[in-house]
Design a protein around this motif. Structure first.
Motif, PDB file in Angstrom:
ATOM      1  N   CYS A   1     -12.278  -5.092 -43.184  1.00 49.37           N
ATOM      2  CA  CYS A   1     -11.875  -6.470 -43.509  1.00 49.37           C
ATOM      3  C   CYS A   1     -11.602  -6.606 -45.002  1.00 49.37           C
ATOM      4  CB  CYS A   1     -12.954  -7.462 -43.087  1.00 49.37           C
ATOM      5  SG  CYS A   1     -13.062  -7.715 -41.312  1.00 49.37           S
ATOM      6  N   SER A   2     -12.484  -6.028 -45.810  1.00 45.43           N
ATOM      7  CA  SER A   2     -12.265  -6.131 -47.256  1.00 45.43           C
ATOM      8  C   SER A   2     -11.074  -5.286 -47.683  1.00 45.43           C
ATOM      9  CB  SER A   2     -13.524  -5.732 -48.028  1.00 45.43           C
ATOM     10  OG  SER A   2     -13.812  -4.362 -47.855  1.00 45.43           O
TER      11      SER A   2
ATOM     12  N   THR B   1      -7.877  -7.092 -47.593  1.00 44.14           N
ATOM     13  CA  THR B   1      -7.644  -8.082 -48.652  1.00 44.14           C
ATOM     14  C   THR B   1      -7.111  -7.444 -49.923  1.00 44.14           C
ATOM     15  OG1 THR B   1      -9.835  -7.914 -49.680  1.00 44.14           O
ATOM     16  CG2 THR B   1      -9.600  -9.473 -47.837  1.00 44.14           C
TER      17      THR B   1
ATOM     18  N   THR C   1     -19.533  -9.006 -39.325  1.00 45.04           N
ATOM     19  CA  THR C   1     -19.094 -10.248 -39.975  1.00 45.04           C
ATOM     20  C   THR C   1     -18.621 -11.309 -38.995  1.00 45.04           C
ATOM     21  OG1 THR C   1     -16.864  -9.377 -40.251  1.00 45.04           O
ATOM     22  CG2 THR C   1     -18.420  -9.031 -42.076  1.00 45.04           C
TER      23      THR C   1
ATOM     24  N   CYS D   1     -15.410  -8.809 -34.328  1.00 50.13           N
ATOM     25  CA  CYS D   1     -15.253  -7.565 -35.075  1.00 50.13           C
ATOM     26  C   CYS D   1     -14.996  -6.408 -34.120  1.00 50.13           C
ATOM     27  CB  CYS D   1     -16.503  -7.280 -35.905  1.00 50.13           C
ATOM     28  SG  CYS D   1     -16.409  -5.738 -36.813  1.00 50.13           S
TER      29      CYS D   1
ATOM     30  N   LEU E   1     -13.372 -13.952 -45.807  1.00 51.65           N
ATOM     31  CA  LEU E   1     -13.591 -12.571 -45.392  1.00 51.65           C
ATOM     32  C   LEU E   1     -14.381 -12.595 -44.097  1.00 51.65           C
ATOM     33  CD1 LEU E   1     -12.939  -9.730 -46.456  1.00 51.65           C
ATOM     34  CD2 LEU E   1     -15.165  -9.716 -47.551  1.00 51.65           C
ATOM     35  N   GLY E   2     -13.975 -11.775 -43.142  1.00 56.75           N
ATOM     36  CA  GLY E   2     -14.673 -11.761 -41.858  1.00 56.75           C
ATOM     37  C   GLY E   2     -14.590 -13.093 -41.148  1.00 56.75           C
TER      38      GLY E   2
END
Length: 122
Positions: free
Chosen positions: A17-18, A21, A50, A54, A108-109
């Protein structure tokens, strides 16, 4: 071998997820590692996720197993996931939240990131 040594082996596994970004964070920085227990060659890693949606659980399991099975004395690795979804964006390490904020990442998430006072004034 202790919990800290085992934790260090897995903390930089990238969180997808990060990565999406453009600010890649390890699962340690994300606050996803709840605990690492070691007993007679068996290691159990308990993780947060998260979001209930997921889809990366299998990825996390594979990466953790691959890294920990290379540690002398580790014969079995079990990865358990927090089904109560206790993780919140506040669990992200402060330095990592600053890197996300610097890139103007606000979510995020699937959750809004906390904003500190300096960010609110800008």
């Amino acid at each position: 071998m202790n919990e800290q040594t085992l934790r260090e082996r897995i903390q930089d596994i990238p969180d997808p997820c990060s990565c999406a970004t453009g600010v890649p964070l390890g699962i340690g920085e994300m606050g996803l590692i709840e605990s690492v227990k070691h007993t007679e060659g068996q290691v159990t890693v308990r993780m947060h996720i998260t979001s209930p949606m997921c889809m990366m659980a299998a990825y996390f399991m594979r990466e953790i197993e691959q890294r920990l099975l290379t540690v002398d004395g580790v014969t079995e690795v079990n990865v358990e996931f927090d089904q109560e979804l206790k993780w919140t964006p506040q669990d992200i390490a402060p330095e990592a939240r600053e890197r996300l904020a610097a890139k103007r990442i606000t979510m995020l998430g699937g959750r809004l990131l906390p904003r500190d006072e300096a960010q609110r004034r800008s």
